[in-house]
Design an enzyme around this catalytic site. Structure first.
Site, mmCIF file in Angstrom:
data_model
loop_
_atom_site.group_PDB
_atom_site.id
_atom_site.type_symbol
_atom_site.label_atom_id
_atom_site.label_comp_id
_atom_site.label_asym_id
_atom_site.label_seq_id
_atom_site.Cartn_x
_atom_site.Cartn_y
_atom_site.Cartn_z
ATOM 1 N N ARG A 109 0.754 -1.519 -0.239
ATOM 2 C CA ARG A 109 0.253 -0.030 0.407
ATOM 3 C C ARG A 109 0.611 1.327 -0.428
ATOM 4 O O ARG A 109 0.392 2.045 -0.823
ATOM 5 C CB ARG A 109 -0.619 -0.195 1.219
ATOM 6 C CG ARG A 109 -1.764 1.160 1.293
ATOM 7 C CD ARG A 109 -2.505 1.079 2.379
ATOM 8 N NE ARG A 109 -1.897 0.494 3.697
ATOM 9 C CZ ARG A 109 -1.600 0.855 4.540
ATOM 10 N NH1 ARG A 109 -0.846 2.556 4.595
ATOM 11 N NH2 ARG A 109 -1.246 0.830 5.638
ATOM 12 N N TYR A 135 -16.833 17.674 -15.141
ATOM 13 C CA TYR A 135 -17.236 16.063 -14.750
ATOM 14 C C TYR A 135 -18.457 15.825 -13.861
ATOM 15 O O TYR A 135 -17.851 16.225 -13.411
ATOM 16 C CB TYR A 135 -16.449 15.124 -14.726
ATOM 17 C CG TYR A 135 -16.565 13.868 -14.324
ATOM 18 C CD1 TYR A 135 -17.590 13.081 -15.360
ATOM 19 C CD2 TYR A 135 -16.313 13.337 -13.366
ATOM 20 C CE1 TYR A 135 -17.999 11.251 -15.164
ATOM 21 C CE2 TYR A 135 -16.793 11.698 -13.021
ATOM 22 C CZ TYR A 135 -17.719 11.303 -14.065
ATOM 23 O OH TYR A 135 -17.872 9.870 -13.768
ATOM 24 N N ASP A 163 -7.649 19.201 -14.487
ATOM 25 C CA ASP A 163 -7.750 17.716 -14.907
ATOM 26 C C ASP A 163 -7.641 17.648 -16.179
ATOM 27 O O ASP A 163 -8.747 18.871 -17.195
ATOM 28 C CB ASP A 163 -9.398 17.298 -14.655
ATOM 29 C CG ASP A 163 -9.725 16.175 -14.630
ATOM 30 O OD1 ASP A 163 -9.018 16.063 -15.552
ATOM 31 O OD2 ASP A 163 -10.419 16.031 -14.131
ATOM 32 N N LYS A 210 -8.870 6.204 -18.907
ATOM 33 C CA LYS A 210 -8.840 7.554 -20.281
ATOM 34 C C LYS A 210 -8.109 6.965 -20.730
ATOM 35 O O LYS A 210 -7.543 5.686 -21.484
ATOM 36 C CB LYS A 210 -9.918 8.432 -19.592
ATOM 37 C CG LYS A 210 -10.779 8.585 -18.917
ATOM 38 C CD LYS A 210 -12.071 7.437 -19.217
ATOM 39 C CE LYS A 210 -13.099 8.320 -18.193
ATOM 40 N NZ LYS A 210 -12.885 7.930 -16.500
#
Length: 370
Positions: free
Chosen positions: A48, A100, A172, A197
């Site tokens: 992690r 978004y 973004d 994406k």
């Protein structure tokens, strides 16, 4: 030696295993690592916190975006949420009013539960951004181009405003990728990607990315990433490394296809308007009639009616019921996300095949209405 971006992409993840000379980056599945002794570490203790496969990805992300540090997350929204952990109750963020729907949903939830404040502004107008700032403003959060209206913001102008007020600029960059735009070189402090994406590009991996400038932000994001633990698996990291190698080629083809299709759509009588910033593989368009929308979507065969974007396959999305459904209708319509709007993620298929399908459907709609 300094290399061009395309060369850096092709070499992503290479030469990371000197013991074997493996060309393909190894997938390190181990979650735990042996300590040589008390207070001693190989640099890896628990997956992690750090994983060799993820490290290779994060180093590549920082390099491509010209940042100082990269951080991989389990999704784009996990990346956004991690960045918002930099702020506290009472802090205000100036945000692109067209963005978004998932980001809007998260912002709304945090506003209700944590006391963060979000002020929505047309960030394509620097003066509007400047006027919106208050003493509580701590950051400006923009999409450029915006989703789904494809509005571009002058990042350098907004960066100048942010610097003059000693606040952060967060961009973004999902739609343009570092191939077309590198916000940190334009003055941004933090860049976010839904790596699902374009960076992933094959609709087979869910991931997010954050790239930061400066040591202070890197240290904060390191703590946040480790504390939250929303990191991608080693396999997902490997898939992203693999995909980055062809990012430049994919974006080049997607862009050339999108430019041709935007021109075609603009000239078709079934189309009311086309929203395309002139570059990239994303565009939106409005049909002349709302009742045509379900017919158009049902007749798609080559192009997929699906959410998401940036993959090698072409997708068309209906923001009203999909990506932006959580935004109130009045707010959607105010900014221009009407029920006739469709968002088009153009893939790498042969452009003539894509145009033929669109023409067949659109011609049919016009013919049936005459």
């Amino acid at each position: 030696m300094s290399y061009q971006l395309e060369t850096q992409l092709a070499q992503t993840g290479n030469r990371k295993d000197p013991a074997t000379g493996a060309v393909s980056l190894p997938i390190h599945l181990s979650t735990a690592y042996i300590h040589p002794g008390i207070g001693q570490s190989t640099g890896y203790d628990y997956s992690r916190t750090a994983n060799p496969t993820r490290t290779a990805l994060e180093e590549a992300l920082a390099l491509l975006e010209r940042g100082d540090s990269g951080f991989a997350f389990s999704s784009g929204m996990a990346a956004v949420h991690a960045v918002l952990q930099l702020f506290k109750s009472g802090d205000e963020l100036i945000v692109s009013e067209d963005l978004y729907g998932g980001s809007y949903r998260l912002f709304h939830q945090l506003e209700e539960r944590t006391g963060l404040n979000f002020k929505y502004v047309d960030t394509t107008l620097p003066n509007s951004v400047e006027k919106a700032l208050t003493t509580n403003s701590k950051a400006i959060f923009i999409e450029s181009p915006t989703n789904p209206l494809m509005k571009e913001t002058d990042i350098e102008a907004i960066a100048h405003i942010a610097k003059s007020h000693n606040i952060l600029l967060i961009v973004d960059n999902t739609f343009y990728t570092p191939i077309l735009q590198q916000p940190i070189t334009l003055g941004a402090d933090i860049v976010i990607h839904s790596a699902t994406k374009y960076l992933g590009g094959h609709n087979d991996v869910l991931a997010g990315a954050v790239i930061t400038k400066g040591q202070a932000l890197a240290e904060q994001l390191t703590t946040i990433q480790n504390s939250i633990g929303a990191v991608p698996s080693p396999l997902d990291c490997w898939l992203l490394v693999r995909s980055l190698k062809t990012l430049g080629l994919r974006v080049e083809r997607q862009q050339s296809n999108a430019q041709a299709l935007a021109a075609f759509l603009q000239a078709h009588p079934a189309i009311d308007s086309v929203l395309y910033p002139g570059q990239g593989g994303m565009l939106s368009f409005r049909l002349q009639r709302e009742e045509w929308v379900p017919l158009f979507l049902e007749r798609l065969e080559l192009i997929a009616f699906a959410e998401s974007l940036g993959g090698v396959e072409s997708f068309i999305t209906y923001p009203t019921t999909q990506t932006h459904a959580d935004i109130p209708v009045a707010e959607r319509e105010r900014v221009g996300i009407c029920a006739r709007l469709l968002r088009f993620s153009v893939g790498i298929e042969h452009v003539q095949d894509l145009q033929n399908e669109l023409q067949s459907i659109l011609d049919g709609l016009v013919g049936e209405d005459s």
